[in-house]
Design a protein around this motif. Structure first.
Motif, PDB file in Angstrom:
ATOM      1  N   ALA A 249     -13.456 -49.072  18.412  1.00 55.69           N
ATOM      2  CA  ALA A 249     -14.464 -49.380  17.393  1.00 55.69           C
ATOM      3  C   ALA A 249     -15.660 -50.094  18.009  1.00 55.69           C
ATOM      4  CB  ALA A 249     -13.843 -50.234  16.288  1.00 55.69           C
ATOM      5  N   GLY A 250     -15.405 -50.985  18.970  1.00 58.39           N
ATOM      6  CA  GLY A 250     -16.509 -51.663  19.639  1.00 58.39           C
ATOM      7  C   GLY A 250     -17.384 -50.700  20.410  1.00 58.39           C
ATOM      8  N   ILE A 251     -16.761 -49.745  21.110  1.00 60.96           N
ATOM      9  CA  ILE A 251     -17.524 -48.724  21.827  1.00 60.96           C
ATOM     10  C   ILE A 251     -18.347 -47.894  20.850  1.00 60.96           C
ATOM     11  CG2 ILE A 251     -17.291 -46.604  23.180  1.00 60.96           C
ATOM     12  CD1 ILE A 251     -14.844 -47.916  24.498  1.00 60.96           C
ATOM     13  N   ALA A 252     -17.762 -47.592  19.689  1.00 59.35           N
ATOM     14  CA  ALA A 252     -18.483 -46.808  18.682  1.00 59.35           C
ATOM     15  C   ALA A 252     -19.757 -47.517  18.233  1.00 59.35           C
ATOM     16  CB  ALA A 252     -17.569 -46.549  17.485  1.00 59.35           C
ATOM     17  N   VAL A 253     -19.663 -48.816  18.034  1.00 61.08           N
ATOM     18  CA  VAL A 253     -20.846 -49.589  17.636  1.00 61.08           C
ATOM     19  C   VAL A 253     -21.916 -49.529  18.720  1.00 61.08           C
ATOM     20  CG1 VAL A 253     -21.694 -51.919  17.155  1.00 61.08           C
ATOM     21  CG2 VAL A 253     -19.573 -51.113  16.094  1.00 61.08           C
ATOM     22  N   ILE A 254     -21.490 -49.674  19.976  1.00 60.96           N
ATOM     23  CA  ILE A 254     -22.450 -49.664  21.085  1.00 60.96           C
ATOM     24  C   ILE A 254     -23.094 -48.284  21.238  1.00 60.96           C
ATOM     25  CG2 ILE A 254     -22.681 -49.950  23.577  1.00 60.96           C
ATOM     26  CD1 ILE A 254     -20.422 -52.025  23.397  1.00 60.96           C
TER      27      ILE A 254
ATOM     28  N   ALA B 109     -27.629 -55.062  26.604  1.00 64.62           N
ATOM     29  CA  ALA B 109     -26.841 -55.881  25.679  1.00 64.62           C
ATOM     30  C   ALA B 109     -27.224 -55.573  24.240  1.00 64.62           C
ATOM     31  CB  ALA B 109     -27.055 -57.356  25.985  1.00 64.62           C
ATOM     32  N   LEU B 110     -26.255 -55.671  23.339  1.00 66.60           N
ATOM     33  CA  LEU B 110     -26.459 -55.232  21.959  1.00 66.60           C
ATOM     34  C   LEU B 110     -27.535 -56.033  21.234  1.00 66.60           C
ATOM     35  CD1 LEU B 110     -25.522 -53.374  19.643  1.00 66.60           C
ATOM     36  CD2 LEU B 110     -23.907 -55.183  18.999  1.00 66.60           C
ATOM     37  N   VAL B 111     -27.432 -57.355  21.248  1.00 69.73           N
ATOM     38  CA  VAL B 111     -28.375 -58.159  20.465  1.00 69.73           C
ATOM     39  C   VAL B 111     -29.810 -57.995  20.975  1.00 69.73           C
ATOM     40  CG1 VAL B 111     -29.002 -60.504  19.784  1.00 69.73           C
ATOM     41  CG2 VAL B 111     -26.597 -59.806  19.764  1.00 69.73           C
ATOM     42  N   PRO B 112     -30.082 -58.121  22.294  1.00 68.83           N
ATOM     43  CA  PRO B 112     -31.453 -57.863  22.771  1.00 68.83           C
ATOM     44  C   PRO B 112     -31.910 -56.430  22.474  1.00 68.83           C
ATOM     45  CG  PRO B 112     -30.201 -59.017  24.448  1.00 68.83           C
ATOM     46  CD  PRO B 112     -29.226 -58.616  23.394  1.00 68.83           C
ATOM     47  N   LYS B 113     -30.990 -55.481  22.522  1.00 66.15           N
ATOM     48  CA  LYS B 113     -31.345 -54.088  22.218  1.00 66.15           C
ATOM     49  C   LYS B 113     -31.827 -53.964  20.778  1.00 66.15           C
ATOM     50  CE  LYS B 113     -28.346 -50.882  23.323  1.00 66.15           C
ATOM     51  NZ  LYS B 113     -28.992 -50.020  24.338  1.00 66.15           N
TER      52      LYS B 113
ATOM     53  N   LEU C 175     -14.922 -57.810  18.994  1.00 63.94           N
ATOM     54  CA  LEU C 175     -16.107 -58.649  19.180  1.00 63.94           C
ATOM     55  C   LEU C 175     -16.448 -58.834  20.658  1.00 63.94           C
ATOM     56  CD1 LEU C 175     -15.409 -61.337  16.421  1.00 63.94           C
ATOM     57  CD2 LEU C 175     -17.069 -59.462  16.349  1.00 63.94           C
ATOM     58  N   LEU C 176     -15.427 -59.005  21.498  1.00 60.83           N
ATOM     59  CA  LEU C 176     -15.707 -59.144  22.928  1.00 60.83           C
ATOM     60  C   LEU C 176     -16.245 -57.841  23.515  1.00 60.83           C
ATOM     61  CD1 LEU C 176     -12.635 -61.265  24.087  1.00 60.83           C
ATOM     62  CD2 LEU C 176     -15.032 -61.972  24.096  1.00 60.83           C
ATOM     63  N   THR C 177     -15.756 -56.712  23.043  1.00 64.54           N
ATOM     64  CA  THR C 177     -16.270 -55.428  23.518  1.00 64.54           C
ATOM     65  C   THR C 177     -17.732 -55.250  23.129  1.00 64.54           C
ATOM     66  OG1 THR C 177     -14.084 -54.406  23.360  1.00 64.54           O
ATOM     67  CG2 THR C 177     -15.972 -52.923  23.371  1.00 64.54           C
ATOM     68  N   VAL C 178     -18.070 -55.627  21.907  1.00 62.00           N
ATOM     69  CA  VAL C 178     -19.436 -55.437  21.414  1.00 62.00           C
ATOM     70  C   VAL C 178     -20.404 -56.428  22.057  1.00 62.00           C
ATOM     71  CG1 VAL C 178     -20.910 -55.599  19.369  1.00 62.00           C
ATOM     72  CG2 VAL C 178     -18.711 -54.418  19.235  1.00 62.00           C
ATOM     73  N   PHE C 179     -20.018 -57.694  22.122  1.00 62.99           N
ATOM     74  CA  PHE C 179     -20.969 -58.725  22.519  1.00 62.99           C
ATOM     75  C   PHE C 179     -20.798 -59.222  23.959  1.00 62.99           C
ATOM     76  CE2 PHE C 179     -20.718 -59.131  17.874  1.00 62.99           C
ATOM     77  CZ  PHE C 179     -22.048 -58.933  17.568  1.00 62.99           C
ATOM     78  N   ARG C 180     -19.699 -58.884  24.601  1.00 63.12           N
ATOM     79  CA  ARG C 180     -19.497 -59.344  25.960  1.00 63.12           C
ATOM     80  C   ARG C 180     -19.339 -58.167  26.922  1.00 63.12           C
ATOM     81  NH1 ARG C 180     -20.340 -64.114  28.242  1.00 63.12           N
ATOM     82  NH2 ARG C 180     -18.493 -63.806  29.543  1.00 63.12           N
TER      83      ARG C 180
END
Length: 578
Positions: free
Chosen positions: A144-149, A170-174, A398-403
Motif C-alpha cells: 500500500a505504501g508503494i502504491a501511494v508513492i 521524497a513524498l512531502v517535498p514532491k 507509514l515508514l514506507t511512504v515517509f522514510r
C-alpha cells in the motif's frame, strides 16, 4: 549406511525447473496452442505496463521491454513455478528510481546484478522458505505504501504539470512542488489521462477478458496522432523506442562502487524474493499446483543478472501478469517464455508506433495499477482485526511512504515477530495437579494415590505440573513465574511436557533454574512425555540424570516416584504407629 528419508527431496529435485517437469509429463500441440494463446494475452498486458514502469522508475521505456523479454523468458524457463510470469514490477519503482538517482544508471545495473547473485545464493542455501514467513500485515503495508508513492509519482504526468526544477523524490517535498506548479495544469493532458482511466475501468467492467491497458494506451495514441494533441509522448521525450535488443555488456566495476551499491542491491534482492514468492503462491492458489520456492529464487537471480547485462531493470514475478496467465489457460512455463517472445516481436515490428504513445496514458495505467496494489478492503480489514496487526500494518505503511521501503519492511518484520512471539507465549499453559501418596488406614498400610486437597492434608509427596504449548524464550518468563508460585515444595515433582512440541535453550535454562531450586528443597524431579527434540534441548542445558529423571508418561513417573518415596512413607507410618 544411512538412507535418505523417502519424503526428503534431493538437491536435483529441489532445483529442477518446472519446464523440465512439464516436458517429462508429456507436452504436445494442444498444450502448446493453449500456452501460445496465454502468452499472447500476457504480452498484450505487459507491453504498455513494462514501458510505463520504466518511465516511472526514471529510465527510458525500452528498458522495461528489455527486462520483460530477457528476464521474463529466463524466469519462466528456469523457475520453480508452472505459471510465473516475470518482468519489471510496480513494486520496484521506488527502489529503482532511488538507486538510479543515487548511483546513476550504470550503478543501478551493478546493484541489480549483485541482487541477482544474492537471490541465487539465497535459493541455493534453501532460505526461500523463510522469506515466505514475512507477516501478511507487513506485505499489505509496504504494498500500500508503494502504491501511494507510485500514484504520487504520476501526478505530474496525469495533470501535465511543469515543475521549475527537478521533481523531488521524497513524498512531502514532491507534493509541495506539485502544488506549487498547479497553475501549469494542462487540460488536454488531463483529458487524455482521465479518458484513459475511464476506458480501463469500462473495459474491465464490460469486457473483463479484453486487454484494458493496451486498449486505453492505443486509443490515447490514436487520438494524439489523429487530432494532433499538444501532449507529451514517448517520441517527444525519449525520441522513440529502439527496434532491437542491445548487445550484452557488464557495468563498470570497482571496489568503491560495489560498496556504494551494496545496500541498494540487498533491498532489491529482498523485495524481489518476497514479490516473486508471493506471486508464485498466488499462482498455486489459482491452479492447485505447488511451486519450488528455492528453484524460483535461483531463476529470479539468474534473470536479474541477465537483465542487467542487457541494460534492463530489476525483474521479479508479477502477480497481475501471472494471474492473467493462469486465467488465460496456460498449461506450463512455455506460456511465460512465449510471452517474452511475443514482446520481442512487438518491439521488432511496431517500435516506431510507440513514439505516439502519450505519457499521460501510461500514467493512467500506473494510476490504476497503484489503485489495485493498495488493496483498500484488505487494508481496512487488518485495521479492524486487532490492535497488534494494525500497529504492524501502519508502521510498515507509514515508514514506507515517509522514510524508506527497506526500513518499513525491517521494522514491520520485527514488530510482526514480536507480536507473533507474544501470541505464542500466551498459548503456553501451566496447570498444577497435586497427588498425595499416603497410607490408607482402612487398607492395611497399602499406598494409594488421591487428589491433593490442601485442606485435608498436611504435606504433599508428589506434585504434577503440566506444560502445554511451545516452550520457547517468549514463554520462559511466564512459565517460570507460574512454577515459582508453587509455595511448599513436594518430595517429588513431575513436569508433564507431553504437550510441548518444541523447546529452545532459553526456556530450557529457565526450567533448569527452577529445577535446581526444587532439588535444593529436597524434591526429586521427573520429566514425563518429552519428545526426542525437546529432550535433547533440555539435556543440552544440563537436565540429565541424576538432575532429572525421564519417563514416557505421567503414570510411569508417578510409579517411579512412588517406589523412590516408599521407604520414607513407610518410615513415617511406623513413627505414627509408635
Amino acid at each position: 549406511m544411512l538412507q535418505r528419508a523417502p519424503h526428503e527431496p534431493t538437491f536435483v529435485e529441489l532445483f529442477t525447473p518446472k519446464l523440465v517437469t512439464v516436458l517429462r509429463e508429456g507436452y504436445g500441440f494442444r498444450q502448446f496452442r493453449a500456452d501460445a494463446l496465454a502468452g499472447l494475452t500476457v504480452a498484450i498486458v505487459a507491453l504498455p505496463l513494462s514501458m510505463a514502469i520504466a518511465i516511472a522508475s526514471g529510465a527510458p521505456p525500452e528498458r522495461g521491454l528489455y527486462t520483460a523479454i530477457v528476464a521474463g523468458f529466463l524466469i519462466s524457463a528456469l523457475g520453480g513455478s508452472r505459471f510465473q510470469v516475470g518482468g519489471p514490477a510496480g513494486a520496484f519503482i521506488v527502489l529503482v528510481a532511488a538507486s538510479i538517482e543515487r548511483h546513476g544508471f550504470d550503478g543501478f545495473l551493478l546493484a541489480t546484478m549483485l541482487a541477482g547473485f544474492m537471490l541465487v545464493a539465497i535459493g541455493l542455501l534453501r532460505l526461500g522458505t523463510y522469506i515466505k514467513y514475512i507477516p501478511h500485515p507487513v506485505t499489505v503495508g509496504f504494498t500500500a505504501g508503494i502504491a501511494v508513492i507510485i500514484l504520487a509519482s504520476q501526478l505530474k504526468e496525469l495533470f501535465g504539470l511543469r515543475l521549475a526544477g527537478k521533481e523531488p523524490a521524497a513524498l512531502v517535498p514532491k507534493l509541495e512542488a506539485l502544488w506549487a506548479a498547479r497553475i501549469t495544469l494542462d487540460p488536454t493532458t488531463c483529458a487524455v489521462a482521465f479518458g484513459a482511466i475511464a476506458v480501463i475501468v469500462l473495459v474491465r467492467r464490460l469486457r473483463p477478458h479484453w486487454p484494458a491497458f493496451l486498449i486505453a494506451v492505443g486509443l490515447g495514441a490514436i487520438a494524439t496522432w489523429a487530432l494532433g494533441l499538444p501532449v507529451e509522448t514517448i517520441g517527444t521525450r525519449f525520441g522513440g523506442v529502439p527496434s532491437t535488443l542491445p548487445a550484452p555488456a557488464l557495468p563498470a566495476l570497482s571496489l568503491d562502487k560495489l560498496q556504494a551499491v551494496l545496500p541498494d542491491a540487498f533491498a532489491l534482492a529482498l523485495l524481489g524474493g518476497i514479490e516473486s514468492l508471493l506471486s508464485a503462491v498466488v499462482a498455486d492458489g489459482m491452479s492447485g499446483r505447488r511451486h519450488r520456492s528455492n528453484c524460483e529464487l535461483v531463476a529470479q537471480g539468474v534473470a536479474n543478472v541477465a537483465s542487467a547485462a542487457f541494460g534492463g531493470l530489476t525483474a521479479t514475478g508479477t502477480i497481475a501478469r501471472t494471474a492473467t496467465n493462469v486465467r488465460a489457460g496456460a498449461t506450463g512455463p512455455v506460456a511465460g517464455m512465449l510471452h517474452a517472445a511475443f514482446l520481442l516481436v512487438f518491439m521488432l515490428v511496431a517500435a516506431p508506433l510507440a513514439s505516439f504513445i502519450p505519457l499521460a496514458a501510461l500514467g493512467a495505467v500506473l494510476a490504476v495499477v497503484a489503485w489495485n496494489m493498495a488493496e483498500g478492503a484488505v487494508f481496512l480489514a487488518i485495521l479492524r482485526r486487532s490492535r497488534g496487526d494494525a500497529l504492524v500494518l501502519l508502521a510498515t505503511f507509514l515508514l514506507t511512504v515517509f522514510r524508506d521501503l527497506t526500513e518499513g519492511i525491517a521494522v514491520g518484520v520485527v514488530l510482526g515477530s514480536l507480536l507473533f512471539m507474544h501470541r505464542m507465549a500466551a498459548l503456553v499453559a501451566v496447570a498444577g495437579e497435586a497427588t498425595l501418596m499416603a497410607t490408607d488406614q482402612a487398607d492395611a498400610g497399602e499406598r494409594t494415590a488421591a487428589t491433593y486437597d490442601a485442606a485435608a492434608a498436611s504435606d504433599r509427596d508428589i506434585l504434577v505440573y503440566r506444560i502445554a504449548g511451545p516452550l520457547f524464550f517468549g514463554a520462559a518468563a511466564s512459565v517460570g513465574s507460574v512454577l515459582e508460585r508453587m509455595g511448599d515444595y513436594p518430595r517429588a515433582l513431575i513436569l508433564d511436557v507431553s504437550a510441548v512440541p518444541l523447546a529452545d535453550s532459553t526456556a530450557a535454562l529457565s526450567l533448569r533454574t527452577f529445577i535446581d531450586k526444587a532439588r535444593r528443597h529436597g524434591a526429586r524431579v521427573y520429566v514425563a512425555g518429552a519428545v526426542p527434540p525437546v529432550r535433547r534441548t533440555l539435556a543440552h542445558e544440563g537436565l540429565r540424570v541424576p538432575v532429572v529423571r525421564y519417563a514416557a508418561t505421567v503414570s510411569d513417573a508417578r510409579a517411579a516416584a512412588a517406589r523412590a518415596l516408599a521407604p520414607a512413607v513407610e518410615t513415617a507410618a511406623s513413627s505414627r504407629a509408635a
